[in-house]
Design a protein around this motif. Structure first.
Motif, short mmCIF file in Angstrom:
data_model
loop_
_atom_site.label_atom_id
_atom_site.label_comp_id
_atom_site.label_asym_id
_atom_site.label_seq_id
_atom_site.Cartn_x
_atom_site.Cartn_y
_atom_site.Cartn_z
N GLY A 1 -23.03 -85.08 48.04
CA GLY A 1 -24.07 -85.95 48.57
C GLY A 1 -23.89 -87.39 48.15
O GLY A 1 -23.01 -87.75 47.37
N VAL A 2 -24.74 -88.25 48.71
CA VAL A 2 -24.80 -89.67 48.35
C VAL A 2 -26.03 -89.86 47.46
O VAL A 2 -27.12 -89.40 47.79
CB VAL A 2 -24.90 -90.55 49.60
CG1 VAL A 2 -25.09 -92.01 49.21
CG2 VAL A 2 -23.67 -90.38 50.48
N ILE B 1 -32.62 -90.07 44.26
CA ILE B 1 -32.47 -88.85 45.06
C ILE B 1 -31.00 -88.67 45.46
O ILE B 1 -30.22 -89.64 45.48
CB ILE B 1 -33.36 -88.87 46.32
CG1 ILE B 1 -33.01 -90.08 47.21
CG2 ILE B 1 -34.83 -88.86 45.96
CD1 ILE B 1 -33.77 -90.11 48.53
N ASN B 2 -30.64 -87.44 45.81
CA ASN B 2 -29.29 -87.11 46.24
C ASN B 2 -29.37 -86.44 47.61
O ASN B 2 -29.90 -85.35 47.73
CB ASN B 2 -28.62 -86.16 45.24
CG ASN B 2 -28.65 -86.71 43.83
OD1 ASN B 2 -28.16 -87.80 43.57
ND2 ASN B 2 -29.24 -85.95 42.90
N ARG C 1 -33.05 -81.68 53.26
CA ARG C 1 -33.29 -81.24 51.89
C ARG C 1 -32.54 -82.17 50.95
O ARG C 1 -31.60 -82.87 51.34
CB ARG C 1 -32.79 -79.80 51.70
CG ARG C 1 -31.27 -79.67 51.68
CD ARG C 1 -30.83 -78.26 51.37
NE ARG C 1 -29.37 -78.15 51.40
CZ ARG C 1 -28.58 -78.31 50.34
NH1 ARG C 1 -29.11 -78.59 49.16
NH2 ARG C 1 -27.27 -78.21 50.45
N LEU C 2 -32.96 -82.20 49.70
CA LEU C 2 -32.30 -83.00 48.67
C LEU C 2 -31.47 -82.08 47.77
O LEU C 2 -31.83 -80.92 47.56
CB LEU C 2 -33.32 -83.77 47.85
CG LEU C 2 -34.15 -84.81 48.63
CD1 LEU C 2 -35.19 -85.45 47.71
CD2 LEU C 2 -33.25 -85.88 49.24
N ASN D 1 -28.63 -83.89 38.39
CA ASN D 1 -28.48 -85.30 38.03
C ASN D 1 -27.09 -85.79 38.45
O ASN D 1 -26.08 -85.19 38.10
CB ASN D 1 -28.65 -85.48 36.52
CG ASN D 1 -30.06 -85.13 36.06
OD1 ASN D 1 -31.04 -85.46 36.74
ND2 ASN D 1 -30.17 -84.46 34.93
N TYR D 2 -27.08 -86.87 39.20
CA TYR D 2 -25.81 -87.45 39.62
C TYR D 2 -25.15 -88.12 38.42
O TYR D 2 -25.81 -88.71 37.58
CB TYR D 2 -26.05 -88.49 40.73
CG TYR D 2 -24.86 -88.70 41.62
CD1 TYR D 2 -24.61 -87.86 42.68
CD2 TYR D 2 -23.97 -89.74 41.39
CE1 TYR D 2 -23.52 -88.04 43.51
CE2 TYR D 2 -22.87 -89.94 42.20
CZ TYR D 2 -22.65 -89.09 43.26
OH TYR D 2 -21.55 -89.27 44.07
#
Length: 379
Positions: free
Chosen positions: A163-164, A200-201, A242-243, A247-248
Motif C-alpha cells: 500500500g501507499v 493511513i495505509n 479498506r485500509l 504500522n508503516y
C-alpha cells in the motif's frame, strides 16, 4: 423495479462500478452488480470487499433520460449483464425486475431475461461521517497516486508494503511507498486542513482503480477517513477502500542528506537512453545497466551487456555533473518508472557510493517529490 434510461449514460456508470467487481470471490453475491431505484435516482453498486464503488444517476440529469416506473432493487450477474447492455441496439433501454428475481432487459426489438439475486443479501456499505473529511484537488491526487504506486510491493510477505502510506499532519499530506528496492515520496501542502492528523495505509490496487475512476470534470474530491475504511467522493460516485492494518516503516531515515556525486540531466533524454540500454539488459539474466560518471573528464556513460546478444554503450548529454568519479549499476525498469512519472524537465540525481541508494528528484523543487533506488552489486 422498472426504469428506462439512456444507454450511453448507463454504460459509463456501469464501467465505473465494474472496476470493483471481481470475477471470483469468497462471497458469491459480490460477483453481481446491485441496482437500486427510488423516485429520485438510480444507484449502481459494485464491491469485492476490498474496494466498493457506488454511482448514482439522478432523475434530474437531463442527459440520462431516466424515467422511473417502479422503485425497487435487484442484484444481477455483472459479466453477463454488462455484455448484454453493451450490445443492445438502441440508444435507450428498459430494465424491469419481476417478483421472482428475474430482470427483463429490452431495447428496440431485443429482449433478454436474466436471473438475479435478492438485494437484501448484498453487504451494506460502511457509513463514514463527514466530520472526518478533507478536500483534495482531483488533479493533484491523480498525480500523487501516479508518482507513488510505482513503488508499492507486489509481494504479500509484507502486506503493509503493498500500500501507499498517507500521513496528514501540520497542513501537509505526505504520500510514500516502498518495496525495499525503491521508494517514492510526494509532499503536498493542503489548504483548509486545519488540525487534521491522520496516518493511513491504502492498498496500491485501490489507488490505481481510484485514479482510473476520477472523471476529468471533477475539480475537488472529498476524502473521508474511518477506522478501517477510506471514502473518496467524486461528484455522483463514492469510492470506498479498506485500509491496511499495521504500522508503516519509518522511511524518512532512508533518504540521504548528503551526496558525493551529482548529475543533472533531461528526464526524457535519459529515459530514452535507459530504454535503449534495457533492450540488451532484458536479454540478460540480471537485467542491469551500468552508469559511469567521470566529472574530471565531463563524461557520463551508460552501458549494458547481454552474454547472448552483445553490448551497448552510450554517452549521455547532461546539464551538470559534479563530485567524485562513480561507477554504479541499477535496474533500468526502476529508473524508467521514476523518470516516467517526473515527465518533462530536468532531474537531479544524487549519489553517495556505488552500493548506497541514490535519489532522483525534479529540479523544480516546488513538487516536493523524491525517489530512491537501491543499486545492484555487480562485483
Amino acid at each position: 423495479m422498472k426504469f428506462t434510461i439512456n444507454r450511453d449514460v448507463f454504460i459509463k456508470a456501469l464501467n465505473n462500478v465494474s472496476r470493483a467487481i471481481a470475477s471470483k470471490t469468497t462471497i458469491p453475491i459480490l460477483t453481481g452488480l446491485k441496482l437500486s431505484l427510488d423516485a429520485e435516482k438510480l444507484t449502481l453498486t459494485g464491491s469485492d470487499a476490498d474496494i466498493s464503488i457506488e454511482t448514482t444517476i439522478p432523475v434530474a440529469a437531463d442527459q440520462a433520460q431516466l424515467q422511473v416506473a417502479e422503485p425497487g432493487a435487484i442484484v444481477l450477474p455483472s459479466r453477463f449483464f454488462t455484455d448484454i447492455v453493451k450490445r443492445l441496439p438502441e440508444k435507450t433501454m428498459t430494465i424491469a425486475a419481476t417478483d421472482n428475481l428475474q430482470a427483463v432487459i429490452t431495447s428496440g426489438q431485443a429482449e433478454f431475461t436474466i436471473n438475479g439475486q435478492n438485494s437484501d443479501e448484498y453487504p451494506l456499505l460502511p457509513t463514514i461521517a463527514s466530520d472526518h473529511s478533507l478536500k483534495l484537488a482531483a488533479a493533484v491526487l491523480r498525480e500523487v497516486i501516479a508518482q507513488t504506486v510505482i513503488a508499492v510491493s507486489n509481494q504479500d510477505s509484507r502486506p503493509i508494503l503493498t500500500g501507499v502510506h498517507l500521513s496528514i499532519h501540520n497542513g501537509e499530506l505526505l504520500a510514500v511507498a516502498t518495496d525495499t528496492h525503491r521508494l517514492s515520496q510526494r509532499i503536498v501542502k493542503l489548504e483548509n486542513a486545519g488540525d487534521a492528523d491522520y496516518s493511513i495505509n491504502i492498498p496500491g490496487r485501490s489507488l490505481i482503480e481510484l485514479s482510473r475512476t476520477i472523471p476529468d470534470n471533477v475539480d475537488t474530491i472529498d476524502l473521508r477517513i474511518a477506522e478501517n475504511q477510506v471514502l473518496f467522493l467524486l461528484n455522483n460516485t463514492a469510492f470506498y477502500s479498506r485500509l491496511l492494518e499495521g504500522n508503516y516503516p519509518n522511511t524518512q531515515q532512508l533518504l540521504p542528506t548528503e551526496h558525493t556525486t551529482a548529475l543533472t540531466v533531461a528526464a526524457d533524454t535519459f529515459r530514452a537512453a535507459i530504454e535503449r540500454a534495457s533492450l540488451l539488459s532484458h536479454e540478460s539474466r540480471n537485467n542491469v545497466v551500468r552508469l559511469v560518471l567521470t566529472p574530471e573528464d565531463n563524461t557520463a556513460v551508460l552501458s549494458s551487456t547481454s552474454p547472448d546478444v552483445g553490448t551497448v554503450q552510450e554517452e549521455i548529454a547532461f546539464t551538470a555533473l559534479t563530485g567524485d568519479t562513480l561507477d554504479i549499476s541499477f535496474n533500468p525498469d526502476y529508473m524508467k518508472d521514476a523518470l516516467q512519472v517526473i515527465g518533462q524537465g530536468d532531474v537531479n540525481m544524487a549519489f553517495t557510493s556505488p552500493l548506497r541508494p541514490f535519489t532522483i528528484a525534479p529540479t523544480d523543487d516546488a513538487q516536493q517529490f523524491i525517489q530512491l533506488i537501491t543499486p545492484i552489486r555487480t562485483f
